[in-house]
Write an enzyme that holds these catalytic residues in place. Structure first.
Site, PDB file in Angstrom:
ATOM      1  N   SER A 151       4.528  10.364  10.547  1.00 31.17           N
ATOM      2  CA  SER A 151       5.792  10.473   9.577  1.00 31.17           C
ATOM      3  C   SER A 151       5.160  10.809   8.263  1.00 31.17           C
ATOM      4  O   SER A 151       5.873  11.390   7.361  1.00 31.17           O
ATOM      5  CB  SER A 151       6.717   9.173   9.456  1.00 31.17           C
ATOM      6  OG  SER A 151       5.790   8.236   8.969  1.00 31.17           O
ATOM      7  N   GLN A 152       3.778  10.499   7.922  1.00 26.97           N
ATOM      8  CA  GLN A 152       3.174  11.005   6.795  1.00 26.97           C
ATOM      9  C   GLN A 152       3.260  12.320   6.647  1.00 26.97           C
ATOM     10  O   GLN A 152       3.259  12.814   5.302  1.00 26.97           O
ATOM     11  CB  GLN A 152       1.692  10.468   6.769  1.00 26.97           C
ATOM     12  CG  GLN A 152       1.771   8.795   6.408  1.00 26.97           C
ATOM     13  CD  GLN A 152       0.385   8.321   6.355  1.00 26.97           C
ATOM     14  OE1 GLN A 152      -0.667   8.940   6.235  1.00 26.97           O
ATOM     15  NE2 GLN A 152       0.298   6.913   6.505  1.00 26.97           N
ATOM     16  N   ARG A 159       2.318   5.920  -3.205  1.00 24.22           N
ATOM     17  CA  ARG A 159       3.438   6.984  -3.358  1.00 24.22           C
ATOM     18  C   ARG A 159       3.777   6.929  -4.837  1.00 24.22           C
ATOM     19  O   ARG A 159       3.810   7.850  -5.414  1.00 24.22           O
ATOM     20  CB  ARG A 159       4.703   6.735  -2.476  1.00 24.22           C
ATOM     21  CG  ARG A 159       4.665   6.885  -1.141  1.00 24.22           C
ATOM     22  CD  ARG A 159       5.871   6.256  -0.292  1.00 24.22           C
ATOM     23  NE  ARG A 159       6.049   6.920   1.185  1.00 24.22           N
ATOM     24  CZ  ARG A 159       5.387   6.248   2.107  1.00 24.22           C
ATOM     25  NH1 ARG A 159       4.405   5.339   1.743  1.00 24.22           N
ATOM     26  NH2 ARG A 159       5.577   6.638   3.386  1.00 24.22           N
ATOM     27  N   SER A 192       8.275   6.525  13.028  1.00 23.13           N
ATOM     28  CA  SER A 192       8.239   5.759  11.915  1.00 23.13           C
ATOM     29  C   SER A 192       9.250   6.039  10.828  1.00 23.13           C
ATOM     30  O   SER A 192       8.956   5.927   9.665  1.00 23.13           O
ATOM     31  CB  SER A 192       6.735   5.651  11.422  1.00 23.13           C
ATOM     32  OG  SER A 192       5.818   5.601  12.392  1.00 23.13           O
ATOM     33  N   GLY A 207      -5.101   7.492   4.796  1.00 22.06           N
ATOM     34  CA  GLY A 207      -4.135   8.499   5.361  1.00 22.06           C
ATOM     35  C   GLY A 207      -2.783   8.466   4.210  1.00 22.06           C
ATOM     36  O   GLY A 207      -2.523   9.638   4.250  1.00 22.06           O
ATOM     37  N   LYS A 209      -4.384   6.129  14.240  1.00 18.49           N
ATOM     38  CA  LYS A 209      -4.279   5.405  13.097  1.00 18.49           C
ATOM     39  C   LYS A 209      -6.011   5.180  12.809  1.00 18.49           C
ATOM     40  O   LYS A 209      -6.800   5.927  13.118  1.00 18.49           O
ATOM     41  CB  LYS A 209      -3.806   4.079  13.201  1.00 18.49           C
ATOM     42  CG  LYS A 209      -2.308   4.227  13.466  1.00 18.49           C
ATOM     43  CD  LYS A 209      -1.548   4.467  12.339  1.00 18.49           C
ATOM     44  CE  LYS A 209      -0.019   4.931  12.512  1.00 18.49           C
ATOM     45  NZ  LYS A 209       0.946   4.261  11.601  1.00 18.49           N
ATOM     46  N   GLU A 210      -6.343   3.962  12.077  1.00 17.36           N
ATOM     47  CA  GLU A 210      -7.723   4.018  11.750  1.00 17.36           C
ATOM     48  C   GLU A 210      -8.420   3.868  12.764  1.00 17.36           C
ATOM     49  O   GLU A 210      -9.697   4.270  12.695  1.00 17.36           O
ATOM     50  CB  GLU A 210      -7.792   2.460  10.813  1.00 17.36           C
ATOM     51  CG  GLU A 210      -7.316   2.478   9.376  1.00 17.36           C
ATOM     52  CD  GLU A 210      -5.677   2.566   9.142  1.00 17.36           C
ATOM     53  OE1 GLU A 210      -5.020   2.990  10.062  1.00 17.36           O
ATOM     54  OE2 GLU A 210      -5.309   2.290   7.960  1.00 17.36           O
ATOM     55  N   LYS A 240       0.925  -1.345  -0.075  1.00 22.75           N
ATOM     56  CA  LYS A 240       0.060   0.016  -0.001  1.00 22.75           C
ATOM     57  C   LYS A 240       0.827   1.387  -0.011  1.00 22.75           C
ATOM     58  O   LYS A 240       0.544   2.193  -0.660  1.00 22.75           O
ATOM     59  CB  LYS A 240      -0.887  -0.010   1.213  1.00 22.75           C
ATOM     60  CG  LYS A 240      -1.727   1.251   1.398  1.00 22.75           C
ATOM     61  CD  LYS A 240      -2.587   1.308   2.756  1.00 22.75           C
ATOM     62  CE  LYS A 240      -1.612   1.537   3.905  1.00 22.75           C
ATOM     63  NZ  LYS A 240      -2.238   2.062   5.154  1.00 22.75           N
ATOM     64  N   HIS A 300      -8.604  -2.539   9.128  1.00 23.33           N
ATOM     65  CA  HIS A 300      -8.245  -3.550   8.478  1.00 23.33           C
ATOM     66  C   HIS A 300      -7.314  -4.524   9.322  1.00 23.33           C
ATOM     67  O   HIS A 300      -7.505  -5.797   9.253  1.00 23.33           O
ATOM     68  CB  HIS A 300      -7.796  -3.179   7.140  1.00 23.33           C
ATOM     69  CG  HIS A 300      -6.557  -2.520   7.198  1.00 23.33           C
ATOM     70  ND1 HIS A 300      -5.496  -2.408   6.456  1.00 23.33           N
ATOM     71  CD2 HIS A 300      -6.370  -1.445   8.032  1.00 23.33           C
ATOM     72  CE1 HIS A 300      -4.705  -1.352   6.735  1.00 23.33           C
ATOM     73  NE2 HIS A 300      -5.276  -0.549   7.581  1.00 23.33           N
ATOM     74  N   ARG A 301      -6.561  -3.894   9.820  1.00 25.46           N
ATOM     75  CA  ARG A 301      -5.287  -4.610  10.390  1.00 25.46           C
ATOM     76  C   ARG A 301      -6.053  -5.104  11.890  1.00 25.46           C
ATOM     77  O   ARG A 301      -5.378  -6.362  12.266  1.00 25.46           O
ATOM     78  CB  ARG A 301      -4.151  -3.760  10.983  1.00 25.46           C
ATOM     79  CG  ARG A 301      -3.476  -3.093   9.949  1.00 25.46           C
ATOM     80  CD  ARG A 301      -2.017  -2.804   9.982  1.00 25.46           C
ATOM     81  NE  ARG A 301      -1.708  -2.034   8.630  1.00 25.46           N
ATOM     82  CZ  ARG A 301      -1.443  -2.736   7.541  1.00 25.46           C
ATOM     83  NH1 ARG A 301      -1.377  -3.928   7.495  1.00 25.46           N
ATOM     84  NH2 ARG A 301      -0.944  -2.223   6.437  1.00 25.46           N
ATOM     85  N   ASN A 319     -10.667   6.515   4.343  1.00 24.55           N
ATOM     86  CA  ASN A 319     -10.169   6.651   5.433  1.00 24.55           C
ATOM     87  C   ASN A 319      -8.555   6.389   5.065  1.00 24.55           C
ATOM     88  O   ASN A 319      -7.919   5.716   5.661  1.00 24.55           O
ATOM     89  CB  ASN A 319     -10.387   5.515   6.461  1.00 24.55           C
ATOM     90  CG  ASN A 319     -10.133   5.862   7.866  1.00 24.55           C
ATOM     91  OD1 ASN A 319      -9.279   6.720   8.180  1.00 24.55           O
ATOM     92  ND2 ASN A 319     -10.194   4.846   9.010  1.00 24.55           N
ATOM     93  N   LYS A 376      -9.457  -2.499   2.750  1.00 25.46           N
ATOM     94  CA  LYS A 376      -8.739  -1.511   2.650  1.00 25.46           C
ATOM     95  C   LYS A 376      -7.444  -1.488   2.173  1.00 25.46           C
ATOM     96  O   LYS A 376      -6.961  -0.620   1.516  1.00 25.46           O
ATOM     97  CB  LYS A 376      -8.555  -0.560   4.035  1.00 25.46           C
ATOM     98  CG  LYS A 376      -7.778   0.693   4.280  1.00 25.46           C
ATOM     99  CD  LYS A 376      -7.908   0.916   5.650  1.00 25.46           C
ATOM    100  CE  LYS A 376      -7.966   2.771   5.884  1.00 25.46           C
ATOM    101  NZ  LYS A 376      -6.609   3.098   5.520  1.00 25.46           N
ATOM    102  N   ASP A 416       2.981  -0.610  12.039  1.00 18.18           N
ATOM    103  CA  ASP A 416       1.736  -1.548  11.636  1.00 18.18           C
ATOM    104  C   ASP A 416       1.934  -2.945  11.930  1.00 18.18           C
ATOM    105  O   ASP A 416       1.112  -3.544  12.512  1.00 18.18           O
ATOM    106  CB  ASP A 416       1.451  -1.172  10.016  1.00 18.18           C
ATOM    107  CG  ASP A 416       1.011   0.321   9.882  1.00 18.18           C
ATOM    108  OD1 ASP A 416       0.633   0.693  10.668  1.00 18.18           O
ATOM    109  OD2 ASP A 416       0.868   0.419   8.547  1.00 18.18           O
ATOM    110  N   ASP A 460      -7.645   1.493  -0.559  1.00 15.47           N
ATOM    111  CA  ASP A 460      -7.086   2.915  -0.382  1.00 15.47           C
ATOM    112  C   ASP A 460      -6.295   3.246  -1.712  1.00 15.47           C
ATOM    113  O   ASP A 460      -6.117   4.528  -1.896  1.00 15.47           O
ATOM    114  CB  ASP A 460      -5.736   2.598   0.669  1.00 15.47           C
ATOM    115  CG  ASP A 460      -6.402   2.823   2.047  1.00 15.47           C
ATOM    116  OD1 ASP A 460      -7.629   3.043   2.360  1.00 15.47           O
ATOM    117  OD2 ASP A 460      -5.511   2.889   3.001  1.00 15.47           O
ATOM    118  N   ARG A 480      -5.846   2.304  18.069  1.00 17.76           N
ATOM    119  CA  ARG A 480      -5.510   0.687  18.054  1.00 17.76           C
ATOM    120  C   ARG A 480      -4.693   0.447  19.326  1.00 17.76           C
ATOM    121  O   ARG A 480      -5.060  -0.783  19.423  1.00 17.76           O
ATOM    122  CB  ARG A 480      -4.254   0.676  17.100  1.00 17.76           C
ATOM    123  CG  ARG A 480      -4.860   0.767  15.632  1.00 17.76           C
ATOM    124  CD  ARG A 480      -3.824   0.653  14.651  1.00 17.76           C
ATOM    125  NE  ARG A 480      -4.251   0.196  13.214  1.00 17.76           N
ATOM    126  CZ  ARG A 480      -3.826   0.159  12.121  1.00 17.76           C
ATOM    127  NH1 ARG A 480      -2.461   0.659  12.149  1.00 17.76           N
ATOM    128  NH2 ARG A 480      -4.238   0.191  10.794  1.00 17.76           N
TER     129      ARG A 480
END
Ligand code: DC
Length: 645
Positions: free
Chosen positions: A170-171, A27, A197, A94, A343-344, A22, A389-390, A92, A415, A316, A49, A347
């Site tokens: 970090s995004q 990217r 991250s 990110g 996160k989603e 992903k 999803h995770r 959703n 996702k 993740d 995504d 968590r």
């Protein structure tokens, strides 16, 4: 589907071809869109995504064409999005909203970005602060610090360094790094906090470099993009398999004995999450690395070991470790995972709540989790997945404790990994293999056993029969190995309610004709045909389980089957059964000829070099010469129950 009931699972072994990453997919899509020239991207992830990213790019005028089989062509716009006014829905994702916000803020248009409710709770303030420092016009239209956002044209000026926080996601840094080359000016980013991250920044820098833009990095503190750099398409790119997705299968191999091999990532990967394998190794799992694969199996002796690890570098995949902790020999601590909270879902809280349902004692801190596993998992837990999803993927592994587990809202895996549960089933779902010679009654018995267990049923012989019929219809000689194998590899066959269809035609009776039976026996002796049907047969392995009938089910196709039965009968008894079947259908039959034919086929099948007819050492023999169907089914069920205990 509201929930998925996973059966108790005990072993995991096999191979999984991973979907595309992903992080790399999204990217690459954006960089290809911003570049000069067109880019062909292979093995792109097909999931919610990436669809969000593709849809947004198309909406701002970027050409993106599916070439088939996971390949796409993206027409780069040279840094200038053609559409200057658009509403963009980011779901959703990110990895889509953050970098797009930055790129759009520097493109001189009017854009509105929004997402699902949870997206509007996920922070974006640090990124917006960074963009405001250079004069971009980005406004919050909901709560300050969060999407939705409105972007307007502005004259951007790069005077001093952009000061950016890196301790929430970090995004934000990834987003600025990818967008700033659009200004053409020298850009400097200085981190005002610790950067979390970090391996994700390495993915960003690596991919930017492939598009011709280099970033100078001083530690994790200061990043400089020299003036005058422009993204140029590198032509053709391939997306690696998803290393975060790999974590579920590697953990399955470590918990369920293994070996499980994931294909598509390996020692050459640019994704930080491959380091998850090191964490598993610290737990005592045996790990093997290849350039393009990673393989995991359980510890040589005993249980997985408890751990206390800083997991900031693999946020993740670390979720998978939290579930692996259920199988450890003591208290496990996951440290430095504060980013989980944004996160989603939150968590840390979600993980603590759901792990407790399985009997674990969990201590939850602001940025850590401590998990003390119970000696036995609580059977029948219903796991909530929080549209994450995770959560769904990692909690499926709890079933490997030999307990049934229910996963609520399992479709949230779309996702990033729409086929996750099929892939998991291919390495974990229990298989009952029933081998034996033609007309031993194995088909009828296998079907009845499948019905009794509520399992799926694979009549592998019908695939060989279909191959022979397809060859006869296409006038391909039955000894033309590559020609017949090509047909076998792409059989347009399906099974619907007891009927067998080939290219939509009902061929249920046609594949039982003597001509096709003889043809099936011939094509089944060709190794290339057997190889062509192998993956197809393995794909029938689904939850809650599979009964597979055919002569090499236990030996070749499903060597790790939980129960293996070799069902046979004296040739005379088998000939008589076939005779009765034919007469009952009003077809001509000759007892003597049938017997001779069967004996010849047995001899040919036993002597052939490809998957000869033989009883596996670990198979139980059931001789049905003197058994009626009910008695044969009962005999097999006894074996199955014994093996499944
Ligand atoms: O079980 P059956 O009679 O429908 O099988 C048709 C032919 O295919 C028979 O010659 C055996 C062969 N076969 C095989 O080689 N391997 C299997 N797994 C199943 C069938």
């Amino acid at each position: 589907m509201d929930s998925l009931s996973l059966p108790p699972l005990r072993v995991a072994s096999g191979r999984v071809r991973l979907p595309g990453s992903k992080s790399i997919s999204n990217r690459m899509l954006l960089l290809a869109a911003l570049a000069q020239g067109s880019t062909e991207i292979h093995d792109l992830l097909d999931s919610d995504d990436t669809r969000v990213m593709l849809a947004a790019l198309r909406k701002v005028g970027v050409g993106a064409m599916a070439l088939g089989a996971g390949a796409w062509r993206v027409e780069g716009c040279g840094g200038v999005f053609p559409v200057k006014d658009a509403d963009l829905f980011m779901g959703n994702a990110g990895t889509a909203i953050r970098p797009l916000t930055a790129a759009l803020a520097l493109s001189g248009g009017h854009y509105r970005l929004s997402g699902v409710a949870r997206m509007h709770e996920r922070p974006i303030g640090d990124l917006v602060d960074g963009l405001l420092q250079i004069g971009a016009d980005v406004r919050y239209t909901g709560n300050p610090g969060f999407p939705p956002l409105a972007i307007h044209p502005a004259s951007v000026k790069l005077a001093g360094p952009i000061r950016l926080r890196g301790d929430v996601s970090s995004q934000f840094l990834t987003a600025l790094l990818m967008a700033l080359p659009l200004t053409g000016a020298e850009a400097v980013i200085e981190m005002t906090t610790e950067l979390i991250s970090r391996p994700y920044i390495e993915i960003t820098l690596n991919l930017m470099a492939r598009f011709g833009v280099t970033v100078e990095r001083e530690g994790w503190q200061r990043f400089t993009i020299a003036a005058g750099q422009r993204y140029r398409s590198p032509g053709v790119l391939h997306v690696e398999g998803d290393a975060s997705a790999a974590s579920y299968f590697l953990a399955a191999g470590a918990i369920g004995d293994g070996p499980v091999r994931v294909e598509g990532v390996g020692s050459g990967s640019i994704q930080g999450d491959v380091r998850f394998a090191d964490a598993l190794q610290r737990m005592g799992a045996r790990i093997e690395w290849g350039e393009q694969f990673i393989e995991a199996r359980g510890p040589v002796l005993g249980k997985l070991k408890a751990f206390d690890l800083d997991l900031n570098h693999i946020p993740d995949a670390a979720m998978t470790l939290a579930v692996a902790a259920l199988f450890a020999d003591g208290r496990c601590v996951l440290r430095n995972i504060a980013s989980w909270r944004v996160k989603e879902t939150d968590r840390i809280a979600a993980m603590a709540t759901e792990l407790r349902k399985l009997g674990a004692t969990v201590e939850e801190g602001a940025d850590y989790l401590a998990i003390s596993p119970a000696s036995n998992l609580v059977p029948g837990a219903a796991i909530d997945t929080y549209d994450d999803h995770r959560m769904a993927m990692c909690f499926s592994l709890a079933a490997l404790g030999g307990v049934p587990v229910t996963i609520n809202d399992p479709q949230c895996v779309s996702k990033t990994f729409p086929d996750y549960f099929d892939a998991l089933a291919e390495i974990t779902a229990p298989v009952i293999a029933i081998d034996g010679p033609s007309a031993s009654g194995k088909g009828t018995v296998a079907e009845r056993v499948a019905a009794a267990l509520g399992y799926h049923y694979l009549d592998s012989g019908s695939l060989y029969r279909l191959t022979a019929l397809a060859a006869l219809q296409a006038a391909v000689a039955l000894d033309d190995e590559s020609g017949v194998a090509a047909l076998a590899g792409s059989l347009p066959a399906s099974f619907e309610g007891g009927r067998v269809l080939l290219a939509g035609d009902d061929v249920t009776d046609a594949i039982r004709s003597e001509k096709v039976s003889a043809g099936a026996s011939k094509v089944a002796a060709l190794p290339a045909v057997r190889a062509a049907l192998l993956a197809r047969q393995r794909a029938y392995r689904r939850f809650p389980g599979l009964v597979a009938d055919g002569r090499d089910m236990g030996s070749v196709v499903f060597p790790t089957a939980v129960a293996k039965v070799f069902l046979t009968a004296a040739a005379e008894a088998r000939a008589e059964r076939r005779y009765k079947q034919l007469i009952a259908k009003g077809m001509p039959a000759n007892m003597h000829a049938l017997l001779q034919d069967l004996q010849e086929r047995d001899a040919r099948d036993a002597q052939r070099s490809a998957a000869p007819l033989r009883q596996c050492d670990d198979a139980d023999l059931v001789d049905t010469t003197r058994l009626d169907i009910d008695a044969a089914v009962a005999a097999v069920m006894t074996i199955v129950k014994r093996q499944q205990q």
